[in-house]
Design a protein around this motif. Structure first.
Motif, mmCIF file in Angstrom:
data_model
loop_
_atom_site.group_PDB
_atom_site.id
_atom_site.type_symbol
_atom_site.label_atom_id
_atom_site.label_comp_id
_atom_site.label_asym_id
_atom_site.label_seq_id
_atom_site.Cartn_x
_atom_site.Cartn_y
_atom_site.Cartn_z
ATOM 1 N N ARG A 51 0.860 -1.180 0.000
ATOM 2 C CA ARG A 51 0.000 0.000 0.000
ATOM 3 C C ARG A 51 0.897 1.231 0.000
ATOM 4 N N CYS A 52 0.827 2.016 -1.048
ATOM 5 C CA CYS A 52 1.651 3.216 -1.158
ATOM 6 C C CYS A 52 1.083 4.077 -2.273
ATOM 7 N N LYS A 53 1.619 5.272 -2.376
ATOM 8 C CA LYS A 53 1.275 6.143 -3.498
ATOM 9 C C LYS A 53 2.454 6.094 -4.458
ATOM 10 N N TYR A 66 8.884 -3.669 -5.925
ATOM 11 C CA TYR A 66 7.732 -3.216 -5.151
ATOM 12 C C TYR A 66 6.741 -2.558 -6.097
ATOM 13 N N CYS A 68 2.939 -0.586 -6.062
ATOM 14 C CA CYS A 68 1.853 -0.013 -5.276
ATOM 15 C C CYS A 68 0.535 -0.676 -5.684
ATOM 16 N N ASP A 70 -2.579 0.221 -5.546
ATOM 17 C CA ASP A 70 -3.504 1.051 -6.319
ATOM 18 C C ASP A 70 -3.076 1.126 -7.785
ATOM 19 N N TYR A 71 -1.780 1.233 -8.031
ATOM 20 C CA TYR A 71 -1.272 1.277 -9.407
ATOM 21 C C TYR A 71 -1.538 -0.052 -10.112
#
Length: 158
Positions: A51-53, A66, A68, A70-71
């Motif tokens: 989970r990251c932006k 890694y 993300c 959402d991506y």
């Protein structure tokens, strides 16, 4: 790119390349740049969904990629394809002992980025992306539009 498939339903965790992506074998980068190293990567490179932006990157200690969450779920398929190949080039560079994040260089001057983008741009052309689409792809959040144009010029794109 025709055979490229993304499993967008995976959850946060650690996976192998084929758990999430299929069809990379047909890419120009795999056939011409990574070649036999790709089989090793399929078996050994960890793909870590977090989970990251942002997008995706290579851990410069262990070579994990890694991504993300959402991506992975919402990113354009072409961008995921190109970014993944870009990161696999970085994995290969890391194995060769190159410093992926050499702070002596800005992002658009860094030799590892220029090499990875050189091949990624070739792949983008091969899959039929227009100049406008490629320029859009080159503009990432951590560089300005002007820097993206400079990068495109360095890559002989414009």
């Amino acid at each position: 790119m025709k055979n490229f498939k993304v499993n967008r339903k995976v959850k946060v965790g650690s996976y192998k390349l084929n758990d999430i992506f299929e069809g990379l074998e047909e890419s120009w980068i795999v056939k011409n740049i990574l070649r036999d190293k790709f089989e090793y990567m399929k078996k050994n490179v960890e793909i870590r969904i977090v989970r990251c932006k942002g997008y995706m990157w290579v851990d410069d200690i262990d070579g994990s990629i890694y991504i993300c969450l959402d991506y992975l779920r919402k990113g354009k398929k072409e961008y995921l394809y190109l970014d993944l190949l870009h990161e696999l080039i970085h994995v290969d560079q890391l194995k060769k002992g190159m410093n992926l994040y050499d702070t002596r260089y800005s992002y658009i001057e860094r030799p590892t980025e220029l090499e990875a983008y050189k091949y990624t741009i070739e792949e983008a052309k091969n899959i039929g992306m227009s100049l406008e689409e490629i320029l859009d792809y080159l503009h990432v959040d951590w560089i300005t539009k002007e820097e993206a144009i400079i990068l495109a010029k360095k890559l002989n794109l414009i």
